[in-house]
Design a protein around this motif. Sequence first.
Motif, mmCIF file in Angstrom:
data_model
loop_
_atom_site.group_PDB
_atom_site.id
_atom_site.type_symbol
_atom_site.label_atom_id
_atom_site.label_comp_id
_atom_site.label_asym_id
_atom_site.label_seq_id
_atom_site.Cartn_x
_atom_site.Cartn_y
_atom_site.Cartn_z
ATOM 1 N N SER A 45 0.825 -1.212 0.000
ATOM 2 C CA SER A 45 0.000 0.000 0.000
ATOM 3 C C SER A 45 0.854 1.256 0.000
ATOM 4 O O SER A 45 0.509 2.258 -0.630
ATOM 5 C CB SER A 45 -0.935 0.003 1.212
ATOM 6 N N SER A 46 2.001 1.213 0.699
ATOM 7 C CA SER A 46 2.880 2.391 0.756
ATOM 8 C C SER A 46 3.454 2.725 -0.616
ATOM 9 O O SER A 46 3.767 3.880 -0.905
ATOM 10 C CB SER A 46 4.015 2.161 1.760
ATOM 11 N N LYS A 47 3.589 1.721 -1.470
ATOM 12 C CA LYS A 47 4.119 1.941 -2.816
ATOM 13 C C LYS A 47 3.011 2.191 -3.847
ATOM 14 O O LYS A 47 3.156 3.029 -4.728
ATOM 15 C CB LYS A 47 4.967 0.739 -3.254
ATOM 16 N N ALA A 48 1.923 1.449 -3.725
ATOM 17 C CA ALA A 48 0.868 1.539 -4.739
ATOM 18 C C ALA A 48 -0.067 2.709 -4.495
ATOM 19 O O ALA A 48 -0.616 3.280 -5.445
ATOM 20 C CB ALA A 48 0.067 0.236 -4.767
ATOM 21 N N LEU A 49 -0.262 3.085 -3.222
ATOM 22 C CA LEU A 49 -1.238 4.136 -2.909
ATOM 23 C C LEU A 49 -0.597 5.364 -2.280
ATOM 24 O O LEU A 49 -1.274 6.370 -2.068
ATOM 25 C CB LEU A 49 -2.306 3.584 -1.952
#
Length: 432
Positions: free
Chosen positions: A387-391
């Motif tokens: 999530s930290s990378k995708a969002l």
Amino acid sequence: MAMFFLFLSIFLFAHIWRFIIRSRHISPSPSTPSTLTTAQPQVIKYDVFLSFRGEDTRFDFTSHLHAALKRKQILTFIDDQQVRGDEIPESLLRTIEEAKLSVPVFSENYASSKWCLEELVKIFERRKNNGQIVIPVFYKVNPSHVRSFRDAFAGLIKNKTLTEYKEKSFRDALTDTANLSGWTLGKSEPESEFIDKIVGDVMNKLQAMSSSHTRGLFGIDVRVNKVESLLNMESPDVLIVGIWGMGGIGKTTIAEVVCNKVCSLFEGIFFVNFRQQLKAHPMADLRRRFLSRLLGQEIMNRGSLSFRDSFVRDRLRRIKVLIVLDDVDNLMCLEEWRDLLDGRNSSFDAGSKVLITSRDKQVLNNVVDDTYEVEGLNYEESLQLFSSKALKNCNPTIDHRHLIAQIVSLVQGNPLALIVLGSSLYGKSIKE
């Protein structure tokens, strides 16, 4: 389902390869020459910036302090120019800006140098704006006198044309320094012991800074603690620990964090990626690099030395070392090192430790005392990393959560795969 996994494997491979290639072109490693030519000079970011009055301490105290920091593998900037102009160059100001911390060495005539005071103003500007750590050293001067440095500063005002703004900025920097806790040389204290205290303080602060860099490395603390427990830092035994796992699982990252965390406990540190090193250089070059790092560059003037030479072994066994052999991919790589590793207790000083990382468990067998098998991230850790990378900072919607849960379960906790997939999907629609 088989076709789906085949598609996923191809997708992951393509994106990981693209990620690696892009990373190499955007930010080449300082130790690896880039294939691209550029007119811009390579920027070296230092751990420590030393500010000092050359006429007072260049050839004695400051040179000894610099040598002591260098022996601990702390990259330290020291201005070797004995003749300076009136204006401090922009490159020097940039070096102060990029250093992790600064150590101004205050001596009797420090405040008589406009150059030194310019450096000091920049140091405190960096401290105010970016939180740079400043460790003042008071060499044969009383910290309470630094606020004024009356005689030295008066001479500078008399002989130099200072604007009112410059004079005030110099005085403010001196006052700020005196208000910081630092190191003061006692009248009966040996300088060698005084220097050891300063170096220890520098290492502790650098270590604390590196610990803060683990933010965003989800699940790293648990894994680092497991490796530390196997190394048993309190034990005087010379221990060899292996870190084993598939590619991208985080072996190198764990070894780096462990190294940064415990480096202050050792007299010598050697960290090398075997696979990269041996692709570019023969084993003899790696041996020379190892010996020069731990025993000093001057040892190489004695010709070709092997690990079996009594001259080498006698010196090595007097040093408490931390050695990290990263990404050892076959047994042949370790053959030349077996003499050192098999005779570890007679090769290194008590309390020395060795870490070896490998994708092949057979490489570690019969070499290490214990092996840590790196586990993939658990579901929650995987969810956070992806999530930290995708969002980025976006909160996942219900649809996002459902999709992320599927991806996380398929990747099986491999951090590199989560990073590459997450980064490649950033900004994409749910349909994409």
